[in-house]
Each structure stands twice: as C-alpha cells, then as structure tokens.
Design an enzyme around this catalytic site. Structure first.
Site, PDB file in Angstrom:
ATOM      1  CG  ASP A 136       5.281 -42.080 -21.086  1.00 44.41           C
ATOM      2  OD1 ASP A 136       5.876 -42.347 -20.022  1.00 44.41           O
ATOM      3  OD2 ASP A 136       4.061 -41.811 -21.136  1.00 44.41           O
ATOM      4  CE1 TYR A 169      -1.695 -43.127 -20.538  1.00 48.46           C
ATOM      5  CE2 TYR A 169       0.341 -43.352 -21.759  1.00 48.46           C
ATOM      6  CZ  TYR A 169      -0.402 -42.735 -20.772  1.00 48.46           C
ATOM      7  OH  TYR A 169       0.165 -41.713 -20.047  1.00 48.46           O
ATOM      8  CE  LYS A 205       3.399 -42.824 -17.615  1.00 46.22           C
ATOM      9  NZ  LYS A 205       2.799 -42.943 -18.955  1.00 46.22           N
ATOM     10  CG  HIS A 245      -0.481 -43.801 -14.736  1.00 46.32           C
ATOM     11  ND1 HIS A 245      -0.862 -44.484 -15.853  1.00 46.32           N
ATOM     12  CD2 HIS A 245      -0.538 -42.488 -15.072  1.00 46.32           C
ATOM     13  CE1 HIS A 245      -1.136 -43.620 -16.826  1.00 46.32           C
ATOM     14  NE2 HIS A 245      -0.957 -42.411 -16.374  1.00 46.32           N
TER      15      HIS A 245
HETATM   16  P1  NAP Z   1       0.712 -33.486 -25.755  1.00 48.61           P
HETATM   17  O1  NAP Z   1       1.904 -34.262 -26.137  1.00 48.61           O
HETATM   18  O2  NAP Z   1       0.866 -32.212 -25.032  1.00 48.61           O
HETATM   19  O3  NAP Z   1      -0.168 -33.162 -27.034  1.00 48.61           O
HETATM   20  C1  NAP Z   1      -0.563 -34.148 -27.936  1.00 48.61           C
HETATM   21  C2  NAP Z   1      -1.530 -33.504 -28.915  1.00 48.61           C
HETATM   22  O4  NAP Z   1      -0.881 -32.455 -29.622  1.00 48.61           O
HETATM   23  C3  NAP Z   1      -2.042 -34.480 -29.947  1.00 48.61           C
HETATM   24  O5  NAP Z   1      -3.385 -34.136 -30.200  1.00 48.61           O
HETATM   25  C4  NAP Z   1      -1.169 -34.209 -31.160  1.00 48.61           C
HETATM   26  O6  NAP Z   1      -1.914 -34.458 -32.333  1.00 48.61           O
HETATM   27  C5  NAP Z   1      -0.890 -32.730 -31.022  1.00 48.61           C
HETATM   28  N1  NAP Z   1       0.454 -32.376 -31.531  1.00 48.61           N
HETATM   29  C6  NAP Z   1       1.602 -33.007 -31.318  1.00 48.61           C
HETATM   30  N2  NAP Z   1       2.629 -32.366 -31.890  1.00 48.61           N
HETATM   31  C7  NAP Z   1       2.095 -31.284 -32.508  1.00 48.61           C
HETATM   32  C8  NAP Z   1       2.643 -30.236 -33.283  1.00 48.61           C
HETATM   33  N3  NAP Z   1       3.951 -30.186 -33.528  1.00 48.61           N
HETATM   34  N4  NAP Z   1       1.802 -29.286 -33.764  1.00 48.61           N
HETATM   35  C9  NAP Z   1       0.468 -29.347 -33.509  1.00 48.61           C
HETATM   36  N5  NAP Z   1      -0.103 -30.313 -32.774  1.00 48.61           N
HETATM   37  C10 NAP Z   1       0.704 -31.277 -32.277  1.00 48.61           C
HETATM   38  O7  NAP Z   1      -0.319 -34.355 -24.888  1.00 48.61           O
HETATM   39  P2  NAP Z   1      -0.371 -35.803 -24.248  1.00 48.61           P
HETATM   40  O8  NAP Z   1      -0.441 -36.856 -25.286  1.00 48.61           O
HETATM   41  O9  NAP Z   1      -1.449 -35.755 -23.230  1.00 48.61           O
HETATM   42  O10 NAP Z   1       0.996 -35.915 -23.439  1.00 48.61           O
HETATM   43  C11 NAP Z   1       2.165 -36.491 -23.959  1.00 48.61           C
HETATM   44  C12 NAP Z   1       2.420 -37.851 -23.363  1.00 48.61           C
HETATM   45  O11 NAP Z   1       2.586 -37.764 -21.955  1.00 48.61           O
HETATM   46  C13 NAP Z   1       1.248 -38.839 -23.509  1.00 48.61           C
HETATM   47  O12 NAP Z   1       1.098 -39.307 -24.814  1.00 48.61           O
HETATM   48  C14 NAP Z   1       1.605 -39.857 -22.475  1.00 48.61           C
HETATM   49  O13 NAP Z   1       2.612 -40.733 -22.965  1.00 48.61           O
HETATM   50  C15 NAP Z   1       2.122 -38.970 -21.354  1.00 48.61           C
HETATM   51  N6  NAP Z   1       1.080 -38.624 -20.340  1.00 48.61           N
HETATM   52  C16 NAP Z   1       1.254 -39.054 -19.061  1.00 48.61           C
HETATM   53  C17 NAP Z   1       0.318 -38.762 -18.094  1.00 48.61           C
HETATM   54  C18 NAP Z   1       0.521 -39.237 -16.691  1.00 48.61           C
HETATM   55  O14 NAP Z   1      -0.430 -39.184 -15.899  1.00 48.61           O
HETATM   56  N7  NAP Z   1       1.695 -39.706 -16.340  1.00 48.61           N
HETATM   57  C19 NAP Z   1      -0.832 -38.012 -18.410  1.00 48.61           C
HETATM   58  C20 NAP Z   1      -0.981 -37.565 -19.719  1.00 48.61           C
HETATM   59  C21 NAP Z   1      -0.009 -37.855 -20.659  1.00 48.61           C
HETATM   60  P3  NAP Z   1      -1.578 -35.623 -33.393  1.00 48.61           P
HETATM   61  O15 NAP Z   1      -1.271 -36.858 -32.642  1.00 48.61           O
HETATM   62  O16 NAP Z   1      -2.841 -35.706 -34.172  1.00 48.61           O
HETATM   63  O17 NAP Z   1      -0.417 -35.135 -34.222  1.00 48.61           O
END
Ligand code: NAP
Length: 282
Positions: A43, A48, A73, A106
């Site tokens: 994704d 980004y 997106k 998006h």
């Molecule tokens: P997330 O996946 O909920 O959390 C990511 C954070 O958690 C990072 O800081 C990561 O740190 C940490 N992490 C990951 N695995 C872990 C584990 N096993 N233990 C402890 N910490 C952990 O947040 P997100 O990146 O916002 O969401 C995921 C994806 O969804 C995004 O990357 C993006 O592709 C997508 N997204 C889409 C939208 C939208 O509007 N459509 C909005 C937000 C996000 P490290 O990287 O330092 O390990």
C-alpha cells in the site's frame, strides 16, 4: 496466506504492508524485506512521496511482479477526470510499473472544499477510474475514507461498485456501522493504521489477551482485523516487526475475546475525518 475475493472477482491477500513514512532507502529496504518475508499486498499513495522507493523495493525483492498486489491512491488535490488520469500515469511512472492492481481515491471531495460540486467531483474522478480499469491499466478500483454518504452519492452515477474502501480501523476506532454498510454492499474493507500508529499498546485488555496467547498486542490487533474479514495494512520499517506482523495465522481469538476488544473505548484515533479538510493541516 489466505486470500479474500473482491466484487470484481480479483483477490487480495488477507494482510498487506503499509508504507506511509517509509521513504528513500529505508522504504526500499522495508518493501524488499516485506516481500521476501511473504507479504504480497503493498500500500502506497502519491501523497507519501515514496512510490519510487516502493518500485525499487519491488525490483530488489526478486519477487515476480505478477505475484504482487500493488496499491496506490490519487491524492485529494488531484480529484477530477483529467487530473485523475494524469495522476495515475504519474504514479505508474514513479513506481516503474506497466499496470496497477488497485487504485483508490485517497479522500473524497466534500462540501467544504468543493461546495455543491462535491458529488460531481467524486463522480468524475470515479469515471476516470472506471476507464482506467476498462483499459486494463488497473485491475481493481476502490475508494478510501468514504463514509456512507460519499458512497451513496457515488452510486448515483457509478457503473462499477468500488471493490475496496480503505478506512481507519483498529480496536480504538473501528467504524463499526461503516464497515457493516460496506460489507452489505459487497465492498471489501481494508484497515489503515491497524496498530493505531503504536498508541494502543498499553491498553490493559489488549495486553492481557496478548499475554494469554503469547503474542504481542500488535499481533492481537491484526488478528482481530482478520477475524472480521478486514484486511489490515500495518506499516513498519523495523525488520523484526515486519516479520512479526505477519505471524498471526497460528492463533485464534475466541468470540469472548473479540467482544472484549470490540468494547474498548475510543482511543488512538488519528483525528482525520473526510469532511474536515482542507481546514486541517495534514
Ligand atoms: P500503523 O501501521 O498502525 O502503525 C505504524 C507504526 O507502528 C510505526 O511507527 C511502526 O514503527 C510501529 N509498529 C509497526 N509494527 C509494530 C510492532 N509490531 N510493534 C511495535 N510497533 C510497531 O500506522 P500507519 O502507518 O498510519 O498505517 C498503516 C498503513 O496504512 C500506512 O503505512 C499506509 O500505507 C496506510 N494508511 C492509509 C491512510 C489513508 O488515508 N488511506 C491513512 C493512514 C495510513 P516502525 O516503522 O518504526 O517499526
């Protein structure tokens, strides 16, 4: 890994890999490792600014292109028919790919930024997406951050029902009614920020359930998504977490545990709402 079928007959892996804030060499390395460790759904988004890195990570992984489901997106600044077509080509160029697997809007246009035209802007964006799909440039098309009102408006003109709605989804904010609505319409839900960006790891119920299964809270959050047929797309640039976040197929949450998680109070919400922008800086 199991797969889930979409309303267009394509399938998606049950867990994906998020890349928000995974940039440059760190992004390349994370994508490469994720693919080598078995993730097959990626994704990214034009916003980004890491599509080049994602494309390079795909090549560096040595995994065949056709085995990977690549999602990107169209950003909210590029909504509209021509803009979407141009944005799509730009994303494809940056990813260095010849086709996409999944293309999403998006964020929806809303009344705040487009006034009375908001429905038309989403409809025109969607018409471009439908054409891209008909031309074989993208296999599946969908939306992100669409509430029921945005979907209902889209249905007034859409020829294709979105295959996916990607929304914020974690135990502290899981949009229950919207998820049920999407399911009823045959729209597959993907969960963004499934780990609430690391803000719910100290939640006591989650900690106790994780302990019982000898799993981490992160794994419990992801497993909880799977058991609701929601596709989580956790992001990590840390090797051991990338690996651990896929180790969720060897345990099951009981109905009572699912219910316990379902009743966790609202927490870890990103604060991002589809009808709020452009007043919010993000
Ligand atoms: P997330 O996946 O909920 O959390 C990511 C954070 O958690 C990072 O800081 C990561 O740190 C940490 N992490 C990951 N695995 C872990 C584990 N096993 N233990 C402890 N910490 C952990 O947040 P997100 O990146 O916002 O969401 C995921 C994806 O969804 C995004 O990357 C993006 O592709 C997508 N997204 C889409 C939208 C939208 O509007 N459509 C909005 C937000 C996000 P490290 O990287 O330092 O390990």
């Amino acid at each position: 890994m199991n797969e889930l079928r979409l309303n267009d007959e394509n399938t998606l892996p049950t867990v994906g890999f998020g890349t928000y804030k995974a940039e440059e060499q760190q992004g390349i390395d994370a994508v490469k490792l994720a693919l080598q460790m078995g993730y097959r759904l990626l994704d990214t988004a034009a916003k980004y600014q890491n599509e080049e890195a994602v494309g390079k990570g795909i090549k560096a992984s040595g995994i065949a292109r056709e085995e990977i489901v690549v999602t990107t997106k169209v950003w909210r600044g590029n909504l509209g028919y021509e803009q979407t077509k141009n944005a799509f080509e730009e994303s494809l160029r940056k990813l260095d790919l010849t086709y996409l697997d999944l293309y999403l809007i998006h964020w929806p246009a809303n009344e705040k930024n487009f006034g009375k035209d908001w429905k038309k802007v989403n409809a025109e964006t969607w018409r471009a997406m439908e054409e891209l799909q008909a031309q074989g440039k993208v296999k599946s098309i969908g939306v992100s951050n669409f509430w029921q009102e945005h979907l209902e408006a889209l249905f007034e003109t859409a020829k294709v029902i979105p295959a996916v709605n990607q929304i914020e989804f974690h135990p502290g904010y899981w949009q229950k009614e919207l998820t049920a609505y999407c399911k009823a319409k045959g729209i597959r839900v993907q969960g963004w920020s499934p780990l609430a960006r690391g803000t719910i790891f100290e939640q006591e119920q989650l900690k106790s359930i994780a302990e019982k299964h000898q799993k981490t809270v992160a794994q419990v959050c992801l497993r909880w998504c799977l058991q609701q047929d929601v596709i989580p797309i956790p992001k990590s640039t840390t090797a051991k977490r990338i690996i651990a976040n896929r180790a969720i197929f060897d345990f099951e949450l009981s109905a009572a545990e699912m219910e316990q998680i379902n009743t966790i109070p609202k927490m870890g919400f990103s604060g991002e709402l589809p009808n709020e922008w452009p007043d919010r800086v993000w």
